[in-house]
Write an enzyme that holds these catalytic residues in place. Structure first.
Site, PDB file in Angstrom:
ATOM      1  N   LYS A   1      92.387  40.197  16.242  1.00 52.52           N
ATOM      2  CA  LYS A   1      92.306  39.283  17.449  1.00 52.52           C
ATOM      3  C   LYS A   1      93.121  38.920  18.083  1.00 52.52           C
ATOM      4  O   LYS A   1      92.943  37.311  18.488  1.00 52.52           O
ATOM      5  CB  LYS A   1      90.995  39.363  18.187  1.00 52.52           C
ATOM      6  CG  LYS A   1      89.321  40.351  17.806  1.00 52.52           C
ATOM      7  CD  LYS A   1      89.573  41.170  18.931  1.00 52.52           C
ATOM      8  CE  LYS A   1      88.679  42.168  19.022  1.00 52.52           C
ATOM      9  NZ  LYS A   1      88.551  42.759  20.330  1.00 52.52           N
TER      10      LYS A   1
ATOM     11  N   TYR B   1      76.289  33.604  23.966  1.00 55.90           N
ATOM     12  CA  TYR B   1      76.453  34.856  24.579  1.00 55.90           C
ATOM     13  C   TYR B   1      76.785  35.926  23.689  1.00 55.90           C
ATOM     14  O   TYR B   1      76.868  37.095  23.156  1.00 55.90           O
ATOM     15  CB  TYR B   1      77.413  34.909  26.124  1.00 55.90           C
ATOM     16  CG  TYR B   1      78.167  35.780  26.016  1.00 55.90           C
ATOM     17  CD1 TYR B   1      78.104  36.711  27.349  1.00 55.90           C
ATOM     18  CD2 TYR B   1      79.910  36.064  25.824  1.00 55.90           C
ATOM     19  CE1 TYR B   1      78.666  37.679  27.473  1.00 55.90           C
ATOM     20  CE2 TYR B   1      80.336  37.176  25.887  1.00 55.90           C
ATOM     21  CZ  TYR B   1      80.266  37.576  27.188  1.00 55.90           C
ATOM     22  OH  TYR B   1      80.718  39.021  26.746  1.00 55.90           O
TER      23      TYR B   1
ATOM     24  N   THR C   1      82.789  30.537  31.765  1.00 60.82           N
ATOM     25  CA  THR C   1      84.237  29.518  32.022  1.00 60.82           C
ATOM     26  C   THR C   1      83.290  28.852  33.327  1.00 60.82           C
ATOM     27  O   THR C   1      84.141  27.258  32.752  1.00 60.82           O
ATOM     28  CB  THR C   1      84.875  30.464  31.894  1.00 60.82           C
ATOM     29  OG1 THR C   1      85.248  31.944  31.486  1.00 60.82           O
ATOM     30  CG2 THR C   1      86.011  29.943  32.209  1.00 60.82           C
TER      31      THR C   1
ATOM     32  N   GLN D   1      81.594  25.590  31.711  1.00 60.44           N
ATOM     33  CA  GLN D   1      82.658  24.977  31.042  1.00 60.44           C
ATOM     34  C   GLN D   1      83.976  23.813  31.769  1.00 60.44           C
ATOM     35  O   GLN D   1      83.861  22.842  32.237  1.00 60.44           O
ATOM     36  CB  GLN D   1      83.701  25.935  30.121  1.00 60.44           C
ATOM     37  CG  GLN D   1      83.204  25.955  28.778  1.00 60.44           C
ATOM     38  CD  GLN D   1      83.460  27.213  28.332  1.00 60.44           C
ATOM     39  OE1 GLN D   1      84.941  28.560  28.904  1.00 60.44           O
ATOM     40  NE2 GLN D   1      83.812  27.106  27.001  1.00 60.44           N
TER      41      GLN D   1
ATOM     42  N   LYS E   1      80.100  36.688  31.559  1.00 58.08           N
ATOM     43  CA  LYS E   1      81.170  35.271  31.639  1.00 58.08           C
ATOM     44  C   LYS E   1      81.660  34.793  31.868  1.00 58.08           C
ATOM     45  O   LYS E   1      81.946  33.637  31.861  1.00 58.08           O
ATOM     46  CB  LYS E   1      82.217  36.666  30.668  1.00 58.08           C
ATOM     47  CG  LYS E   1      82.256  37.801  29.319  1.00 58.08           C
ATOM     48  CD  LYS E   1      82.596  38.734  29.030  1.00 58.08           C
ATOM     49  CE  LYS E   1      84.260  38.265  28.699  1.00 58.08           C
ATOM     50  NZ  LYS E   1      85.545  39.139  28.135  1.00 58.08           N
TER      51      LYS E   1
ATOM     52  N   ARG F   1      89.594  39.845  12.838  1.00 59.74           N
ATOM     53  CA  ARG F   1      89.437  41.188  13.472  1.00 59.74           C
ATOM     54  C   ARG F   1      90.740  41.178  14.067  1.00 59.74           C
ATOM     55  O   ARG F   1      90.400  42.418  14.484  1.00 59.74           O
ATOM     56  CB  ARG F   1      88.020  40.797  14.449  1.00 59.74           C
ATOM     57  CG  ARG F   1      87.038  39.964  13.896  1.00 59.74           C
ATOM     58  CD  ARG F   1      86.014  39.809  14.703  1.00 59.74           C
ATOM     59  NE  ARG F   1      85.509  40.712  15.867  1.00 59.74           N
ATOM     60  CZ  ARG F   1      85.779  40.062  17.110  1.00 59.74           C
ATOM     61  NH1 ARG F   1      85.831  38.451  17.561  1.00 59.74           N
ATOM     62  NH2 ARG F   1      85.781  40.777  18.064  1.00 59.74           N
TER      63      ARG F   1
ATOM     64  N   HIS G   1      92.366  22.744  22.990  1.00 57.03           N
ATOM     65  CA  HIS G   1      90.897  23.281  22.888  1.00 57.03           C
ATOM     66  C   HIS G   1      89.893  22.168  21.852  1.00 57.03           C
ATOM     67  O   HIS G   1      90.480  20.923  21.439  1.00 57.03           O
ATOM     68  CB  HIS G   1      90.957  24.104  23.499  1.00 57.03           C
ATOM     69  CG  HIS G   1      88.917  23.684  24.111  1.00 57.03           C
ATOM     70  ND1 HIS G   1      88.876  22.267  24.507  1.00 57.03           N
ATOM     71  CD2 HIS G   1      88.179  23.879  23.565  1.00 57.03           C
ATOM     72  CE1 HIS G   1      87.306  21.951  25.092  1.00 57.03           C
ATOM     73  NE2 HIS G   1      86.688  22.708  23.702  1.00 57.03           N
TER      74      HIS G   1
ATOM     75  N   HIS H   1      93.166  27.884  23.471  1.00 54.66           N
ATOM     76  CA  HIS H   1      91.808  27.833  22.387  1.00 54.66           C
ATOM     77  C   HIS H   1      92.537  27.161  21.351  1.00 54.66           C
ATOM     78  O   HIS H   1      91.644  26.224  21.148  1.00 54.66           O
ATOM     79  CB  HIS H   1      92.213  29.250  21.807  1.00 54.66           C
ATOM     80  CG  HIS H   1      91.373  29.082  20.153  1.00 54.66           C
ATOM     81  ND1 HIS H   1      89.868  29.666  20.310  1.00 54.66           N
ATOM     82  CD2 HIS H   1      92.267  29.823  19.145  1.00 54.66           C
ATOM     83  CE1 HIS H   1      89.431  29.876  19.395  1.00 54.66           C
ATOM     84  NE2 HIS H   1      90.360  29.632  18.492  1.00 54.66           N
TER      85      HIS H   1
ATOM     86  N   LYS I   1      82.402  20.743  15.487  1.00 54.02           N
ATOM     87  CA  LYS I   1      83.458  20.268  16.453  1.00 54.02           C
ATOM     88  C   LYS I   1      84.315  21.373  14.908  1.00 54.02           C
ATOM     89  O   LYS I   1      85.508  22.278  15.652  1.00 54.02           O
ATOM     90  CB  LYS I   1      84.537  19.511  16.697  1.00 54.02           C
ATOM     91  CG  LYS I   1      83.561  18.793  17.671  1.00 54.02           C
ATOM     92  CD  LYS I   1      83.493  19.539  19.253  1.00 54.02           C
ATOM     93  CE  LYS I   1      82.047  20.994  19.128  1.00 54.02           C
ATOM     94  NZ  LYS I   1      82.115  22.066  20.147  1.00 54.02           N
TER      95      LYS I   1
END
Length: 152
Positions: free
Chosen positions: A22, A71, A93, A96, A89, A20, A33, A30, A7
């Protein structure tokens, strides 16, 4: 303990996003979590390391992350492969989301039907409420990300 370390490695996602450039992928979902899951893992290791509850969570979450990172591996191989795997994709999700529903059901089963006297009360309820929070946040992400493509 090994799962807890994985984790922490997951937190590297954020560093890779920054490197990157991004930053659009560094969302509240994000960050929340990854931080909450890391904290829950630490608490589990510290307070009650040998429990079936933790083992079930680790197993389900590891399966989901294996699919997800496979993936990512394929997507990293280039745009040619990305065009073939883009369709999955929403299913990742969705996987999840199914995971969070299972976590929620299992958490309340453990609280209501199992003897959890050795768990701190705050840990039991914080851990049981997180699947609800994740389910809501990931559902919003799913709707935002994948319902647009149907309307275009």
């Amino acid at each position: 303990m090994l799962y807890f370390y994985t984790k922490l490695v997951d937190l590297l996602d954020t560093i890779f996003f920054v490197l990157r450039k991004k930053s659009s992928q560094i969302t509240f979902l994000h960050v929340y979590h990854h931080i909450v899951v890391s904290l829950l893992c630490w608490a589990s290791v510290a307070w009650c390391p040998q429990t079936v509850i933790l083992e079930v969570f680790c197993l389900l979450n590891s399966i989901v992350h294996t699919v997800m990172y496979f993936y990512y591996l394929l997507a990293a191989l280039g745009t040619t492969i990305q065009s073939y795997i883009q369709w999955c994709k929403p299913y990742i999700t969705g996987l999840q989301l199914v995971q969070f529903v299972l976590f929620l059901m299992y958490a309340f089963y453990c609280i209501i039907l199992e003897d959890m006297a050795n768990y701190p009360l705050i840990y039991k309820w914080f851990g049981a409420l997180q699947p609800i929070v994740f389910l809501i946040m990931f559902s919003k992400f799913f709707i935002k990300s994948y319902s647009k493509s149907k309307s275009n």
